[in-house]
Design an enzyme around this catalytic site. Structure first.
Site, PDB file in Angstrom:
ATOM      1  N   ASN A  58     -14.387  60.913  -1.764  1.00  0.00           N
ATOM      2  CA  ASN A  58     -15.317  61.174  -2.863  1.00  0.00           C
ATOM      3  C   ASN A  58     -16.434  62.135  -2.458  1.00  0.00           C
ATOM      4  OD1 ASN A  58     -16.349  60.977  -5.407  1.00  0.00           O
ATOM      5  ND2 ASN A  58     -17.022  58.838  -5.246  1.00  0.00           N
ATOM      6  N   HIS A 143     -15.972  45.076 -11.850  1.00  0.00           N
ATOM      7  CA  HIS A 143     -17.370  45.465 -11.690  1.00  0.00           C
ATOM      8  C   HIS A 143     -18.149  45.248 -12.968  1.00  0.00           C
ATOM      9  CE1 HIS A 143     -17.471  48.456  -8.136  1.00  0.00           C
ATOM     10  NE2 HIS A 143     -16.556  47.550  -7.928  1.00  0.00           N
ATOM     11  N   ARG A 168     -17.889  41.192  -9.645  1.00  0.00           N
ATOM     12  CA  ARG A 168     -19.036  41.699  -8.894  1.00  0.00           C
ATOM     13  C   ARG A 168     -20.145  41.998  -9.894  1.00  0.00           C
ATOM     14  NH1 ARG A 168     -19.776  47.545  -5.731  1.00  0.00           N
ATOM     15  NH2 ARG A 168     -20.760  48.235  -7.641  1.00  0.00           N
ATOM     16  N   TYR A 180     -28.397  51.127  -7.259  1.00  0.00           N
ATOM     17  CA  TYR A 180     -26.971  51.289  -6.991  1.00  0.00           C
ATOM     18  C   TYR A 180     -26.124  50.385  -7.910  1.00  0.00           C
ATOM     19  CZ  TYR A 180     -22.421  50.417  -5.306  1.00  0.00           C
ATOM     20  OH  TYR A 180     -21.063  50.253  -5.296  1.00  0.00           O
ATOM     21  N   ASP A 231     -22.800  43.725  -4.029  1.00  0.00           N
ATOM     22  CA  ASP A 231     -22.787  44.819  -3.056  1.00  0.00           C
ATOM     23  C   ASP A 231     -24.221  45.287  -2.804  1.00  0.00           C
ATOM     24  OD1 ASP A 231     -22.237  47.036  -1.510  1.00  0.00           O
ATOM     25  OD2 ASP A 231     -20.776  47.914  -2.899  1.00  0.00           O
ATOM     26  N   HIS A 233     -24.839  47.670  -0.649  1.00  0.00           N
ATOM     27  CA  HIS A 233     -24.627  49.109  -0.431  1.00  0.00           C
ATOM     28  C   HIS A 233     -25.521  49.683   0.673  1.00  0.00           C
ATOM     29  CE1 HIS A 233     -22.982  53.016  -1.917  1.00  0.00           C
ATOM     30  NE2 HIS A 233     -21.995  52.215  -2.226  1.00  0.00           N
ATOM     31  N   GLU A 257     -21.834  42.110   0.254  1.00  0.00           N
ATOM     32  CA  GLU A 257     -21.136  43.254   0.848  1.00  0.00           C
ATOM     33  C   GLU A 257     -22.109  44.279   1.425  1.00  0.00           C
ATOM     34  OE1 GLU A 257     -18.604  45.146  -2.024  1.00  0.00           O
ATOM     35  OE2 GLU A 257     -18.669  47.046  -0.956  1.00  0.00           O
ATOM     36  N   GLU A 283     -15.786  49.365   3.862  1.00  0.00           N
ATOM     37  CA  GLU A 283     -15.196  50.412   3.000  1.00  0.00           C
ATOM     38  C   GLU A 283     -15.355  51.800   3.601  1.00  0.00           C
ATOM     39  OE1 GLU A 283     -17.416  49.650  -0.631  1.00  0.00           O
ATOM     40  OE2 GLU A 283     -18.620  51.444  -0.317  1.00  0.00           O
ATOM     41  N   ARG A 304     -13.115  45.132   4.549  1.00  0.00           N
ATOM     42  CA  ARG A 304     -12.904  45.925   3.330  1.00  0.00           C
ATOM     43  C   ARG A 304     -12.215  47.275   3.561  1.00  0.00           C
ATOM     44  NH1 ARG A 304     -14.313  45.685  -1.260  1.00  0.00           N
ATOM     45  NH2 ARG A 304     -15.659  47.496  -1.546  1.00  0.00           N
ATOM     46  N   HIS A 333     -11.374  47.829  -0.391  1.00  0.00           N
ATOM     47  CA  HIS A 333     -12.101  48.733  -1.285  1.00  0.00           C
ATOM     48  C   HIS A 333     -11.146  49.233  -2.374  1.00  0.00           C
ATOM     49  CE1 HIS A 333     -14.468  52.804  -1.509  1.00  0.00           C
ATOM     50  NE2 HIS A 333     -14.995  51.920  -2.327  1.00  0.00           N
ATOM     51  N   ASP A 337     -12.756  56.057  -7.054  1.00  0.00           N
ATOM     52  CA  ASP A 337     -12.428  57.243  -6.254  1.00  0.00           C
ATOM     53  C   ASP A 337     -11.188  57.025  -5.395  1.00  0.00           C
ATOM     54  OD1 ASP A 337     -14.880  55.677  -5.385  1.00  0.00           O
ATOM     55  OD2 ASP A 337     -14.389  56.582  -3.466  1.00  0.00           O
ATOM     56  N   GLU A 360     -10.514  44.732  -4.668  1.00  0.00           N
ATOM     57  CA  GLU A 360     -11.407  45.339  -5.656  1.00  0.00           C
ATOM     58  C   GLU A 360     -10.591  46.155  -6.660  1.00  0.00           C
ATOM     59  OE1 GLU A 360     -14.177  48.142  -3.970  1.00  0.00           O
ATOM     60  OE2 GLU A 360     -15.454  48.106  -5.742  1.00  0.00           O
ATOM     61  N   TRP A 423     -27.915  55.800   0.721  1.00  0.00           N
ATOM     62  CA  TRP A 423     -27.533  55.602  -0.669  1.00  0.00           C
ATOM     63  C   TRP A 423     -26.551  54.441  -0.732  1.00  0.00           C
ATOM     64  CZ3 TRP A 423     -22.685  55.971  -3.111  1.00  0.00           C
ATOM     65  CH2 TRP A 423     -22.749  55.672  -4.500  1.00  0.00           C
TER      66      TRP A 423
HETATM   67  C1  CS2 Z   1     -18.696  50.758  -3.721  1.00  0.00           C
HETATM   68  C2  CS2 Z   1     -18.164  52.076  -4.128  1.00  0.00           C
HETATM   69  O1  CS2 Z   1     -16.737  49.866  -4.629  1.00  0.00           O
HETATM   70  C3  CS2 Z   1     -17.688  49.649  -3.888  1.00  0.00           C
HETATM   71  O2  CS2 Z   1     -17.882  48.619  -3.315  1.00  0.00           O
HETATM   72  O3  CS2 Z   1     -19.410  50.631  -2.590  1.00  0.00           O
HETATM   73  O4  CS2 Z   1     -18.457  52.184  -5.483  1.00  0.00           O
HETATM   74  C4  CS2 Z   1     -18.694  53.291  -3.399  1.00  0.00           C
HETATM   75  O5  CS2 Z   1     -20.018  53.508  -3.717  1.00  0.00           O
HETATM   76  C5  CS2 Z   1     -17.855  54.471  -3.790  1.00  0.00           C
HETATM   77  O6  CS2 Z   1     -16.527  54.230  -3.461  1.00  0.00           O
HETATM   78  C6  CS2 Z   1     -18.340  55.747  -3.142  1.00  0.00           C
HETATM   79  O7  CS2 Z   1     -17.428  56.743  -3.357  1.00  0.00           O
HETATM   80 MG    MG Z   2     -19.134  48.746  -1.707  1.00  0.00          MG
END
Ligand code: CS2
Ligand code: MG
Length: 423
Positions: A58, A143, A168, A180, A231, A233, A257, A283, A304, A333, A337, A360, A423
């Site tokens: 991504n 999600h 989630r 996020y 998450d 993140h 996560e 991930e 993950r 994951h 993407d 996921e 991020w």
């Molecule tokens: C995330 C993703 O799916 C998840 O748990 O952390 O949305 C992640 O931000 C993206 O795959 C980034 O490309």
């Molecule tokens: Mg994640």
């Protein structure tokens, strides 16, 4: 190849004398953007069978496309497509500059395409080559997100109504610009939203105060039944993550996560000492070496790593087997993407892997689904890979050509005083 072109000390390449039908005749990279960018590798044998692999990274898609075109495809042509392990080792050990997200995604695309191809040649669904079915369906989590607590609760309710057994939950945080995980629209959260990175703001204190209240509200409304995930993140320091895990304990999360950036695996020891909230990470990992200490010290509960992130099924299987020794389960994951090709391969893997935890699942747009016709189906909170030979996902190249690449990058984050953050 002439002696001069091959190098003066060249030895004959023993992997290049296959029976003609299984010779790799052609391989090509297809970049398409049916709503978001995807990089796909298609490998064909002399016999006319093809396999498909995903190489999407991504925000860095063209880097992997170039790696494949310039450094991988030229060494693939002429090899025996049946030698999946040898080709994996060739691409991994043969790259002096090994590992990293670009290299490992390129290897993943080759590996998944070859597993697909071999399973098709044998007329078998891929899970049968891995060892057969270990379960009747693959539990997935969706999600749910909203701008505030009320919207997030409603979104979780919609997923539960749709039959999901696990959800989630991410929410906008009062005082935090673009927290996020808060999407636009209901099903299709997509963070890579602009050709230059969008600047978002992060406030750890506001988030730490808010997150436990969100999960309290979720338990009040939905009771103890649903599995709830969250998450972080990569936003917290180890001690902050420990505090958050402790504050979330009453709400019985399935997992917390990416509590901290896991390039420091040792950080999880500190988190673990303070909380029994289950921990998931991985991930962004590329190989077993990123996860080794976390797994063998039992510092996490779910790994993950994904098919596309760690060089394909060949390496993901090694990670899962290693994790099984320490009662760590898989939780791959599966954001948007990761293309339908990765989802198909992941579902075959999940159907087999003995220490499966959860998968996921973020739905792709109808445009993406049309470009990648697939055999997998969703019912009652479970995904099923289908029984088509291979991994059951193909690419419609004519349709793909109608969606040219669009530059898109992931956002960046700054603290409220302007300091760059994760991020
Ligand atoms: C995330 C993703 O799916 C998840 O748990 O952390 O949305 C992640 O931000 C993206 O795959 C980034 O490309
Ligand atoms: Mg994640």
């Amino acid at each position: 190849m002439s002696q001069a072109a091959a190098g003066a000390n060249a030895q004959p390449d023993t992997a290049r004398e296959p029976d003609a039908p299984f010779r790799i005749r052609a391989a090509r990279v297809i970049v398409t953007s049916p709503g978001r960018n995807f990089v796909t590798l298609k490998i064909e044998t002399e016999q006319g069978i093809h396999g498909v692999g995903d190489a999407t990274l991504n925000g860095r898609e063209l880097a992997v496309a170039a790696y494949l075109n310039d450094h991988v495809i030229p060494v693939l042509i002429g090899r025996d497509a049946r030698r999946i392990e040898d080709i994996w080792q060739y691409l991994y050990r043969g790259a002096y500059w090994r590992r990293g997200p670009v290299t490992m995604r390129a290897i993943a695309a080759v590996d998944v395409a070859l597993w697909d191809l071999k399973a098709k040649a044998l007329g078998a669904p891929l899970y049968d080559l891995l060892g057969g079915k270990s379960r009747n369906g693959v539990m997935v989590y969706g999600h749910a997100n909203g701008a505030d607590t009320a919207e997030t609760l409603d979104a979780v309710g919609r997923y539960l109504d749709a039959g999901y057994k696990a959800v989630r939950a991410q929410s906008g945080v009062p005082g935090v610009k673009m927290a996020y995980g808060v999407g636009r629209g209901d099903l299709y959260y997509e963070p890579a939203d602009a050709s230059l990175p969008t600047e978002t703001l992060w406030d750890t204190r506001a988030y730490m105060n808010f997150a436990p209240k969100l999960f309290e509200a979720l338990r009040v409304r939905f009771g103890e039944g649903p599995r709830l995930l969250h998450d972080v993140h990569h936003r917290l320091t180890p001690i902050e993550a420990a505090q958050l895990g402790k504050r979330l304990e009453p709400y019985d999360l399935f997992w917390m996560e990416d509590a901290t950036p896991a390039e420091n695996q040792e950080a999880f020891r500190l988190i673990r000492q303070h909380t029994t909230t289950p921990l998931a990470v991985g991930e962004v990992f590329n190989t077993i070496w990123d996860a080794k200490d976390l797994i063998q010290n039992q510092l996490i509960d779910y790994i993950r790593t994904s098919v596309v992130g760690v060089g394909g099924i060949t390496h993901l299987r090694r990670i899962a087997d290693f994790a099984a020794l320490w009662s760590v389960r898989t939780g791959s994951h599966g954001a948007t993407d990761l293309s339908p090709v990765t989802m198909g391969a992941a579902l075959h893997f999940d159907t087999w892997v003995p220490n499966f935890g959860i998968q996921e699942y973020m739905r792709h747009t109808p445009e993406t689904d049309a470009v990648f016709p697939h055999a997998y189906t969703f019912a009652d909170g479970l995904l099923h890979p289908g029984d088509a030979p291979g991994h059951g996902v193909d690419i419609d190249e004519a349709l793909a050509a109608k969606y040219p690449y669009e530059p898109r990058q992931l956002p960046v984050a700054r603290l409220t005083d302007g300091t760059m953050w994760n991020w």
